[in-house]
Design an enzyme around this catalytic site. Structure first.
Site, PDB file in Angstrom:
ATOM      1  N   ASP A  30       0.858  -1.181   0.000  1.00  0.00           N
ATOM      2  CA  ASP A  30       0.000   0.000   0.000  1.00  0.00           C
ATOM      3  C   ASP A  30       0.892   1.228   0.000  1.00  0.00           C
ATOM      4  O   ASP A  30       1.964   1.222   0.611  1.00  0.00           O
ATOM      5  CB  ASP A  30      -0.900   0.013   1.242  1.00  0.00           C
ATOM      6  CG  ASP A  30      -1.996  -1.045   1.198  1.00  0.00           C
ATOM      7  OD1 ASP A  30      -2.422  -1.404   0.082  1.00  0.00           O
ATOM      8  OD2 ASP A  30      -2.429  -1.492   2.271  1.00  0.00           O
ATOM      9  N   ASP A  56      -6.997  -1.493  -4.459  1.00  0.00           N
ATOM     10  CA  ASP A  56      -8.059  -1.141  -3.516  1.00  0.00           C
ATOM     11  C   ASP A  56      -8.995  -0.111  -4.129  1.00  0.00           C
ATOM     12  O   ASP A  56     -10.220  -0.192  -3.967  1.00  0.00           O
ATOM     13  CB  ASP A  56      -7.457  -0.577  -2.221  1.00  0.00           C
ATOM     14  CG  ASP A  56      -6.584  -1.568  -1.482  1.00  0.00           C
ATOM     15  OD1 ASP A  56      -6.799  -2.794  -1.622  1.00  0.00           O
ATOM     16  OD2 ASP A  56      -5.664  -1.125  -0.760  1.00  0.00           O
TER      17      ASP A  56
END
Length: 190
Positions: free
Chosen positions: A149, A163
């Site tokens: 991330d 995401d």
């Protein structure tokens, strides 16, 4: 004979035939939207994988980069859990869930005649495959990998392009459902 062939062709496309009450046949739904689904999924997956390769190579183990001051930064973290870092002990379960999403979308594709649904499911598929790729191939091991991330808004969880694709696909599905559009291209009124 020609009428039987035409009726058989309609049945293969999934078109409904007139019922005993003399209903008129449903209009042809057109072509399946599998190429749209595949193209959107491939684009989402490629963008996710390339972005992760770049940020890991260039930004990991460095100070966060400010994009919009402290409101938006690029900050690489490895997330073994789900959103917001919840469920780090459930990495294998999250992997199974992502794999299940891929299988369900593949099954739905057989009945997919709606372009908006193809886009929504393509975003879900591409995002699920992006995070699934991390879970399979990244450290600490197969089916236990941590997702990369790197998009870090202020006062919010750090996330990635996969995401984002999943969330956008999910929002689009909710909107399509509220409008009554089904994946097979029909519109229902409740």
């Amino acid at each position: 004979m020609a009428e039987d062939d035409a009726q058989q062709g309609d049945e293969q496309r999934g078109d409904e035939q007139p019922g005993e009450a003399g209903q008129s046949p449903a209009p042809a739904r057109g072509r399946r939207r599998i190429p749209v689904l595949v193209a959107v999924a491939a684009l989402a997956l490629v963008l996710d994988l390339v972005s992760k390769l770049v940020v890991v190579a260039e930004l990991e183990n460095h100070a966060p980069i400010e994009v919009l001051g402290s409101w938006l930064q690029l900050n690489v973290i490895r997330n073994a859990g789900a959103a917001f870092g919840v469920g780090e002990a459930l990495t294998i379960v999250l992997t199974v869930i992502a794999a299940t999403v891929v299988v369900v979308i593949a099954r739905l594709a057989r009945k997919l005649y709606s372009t908006p649904w193809a886009i929504a499911l393509g975003l879900l598929l591409g995002g699920a495959c992006g995070n699934l790729t991390d879970r399979i191939f990244r450290a600490p091991g197969v089916f236990q990998g941590a997702v990369v991330d790197f998009i870090a808004p202020k006062h919010f969880a750090v996330f990635n392009l996969a995401d984002s694709a999943i969330v956008c696909g999910g929002v689009l599905i909710v909107l399509l459902s509220f409008r009554g559009l089904d994946p097979d291209g029909t519109v229902h009124r409740d």
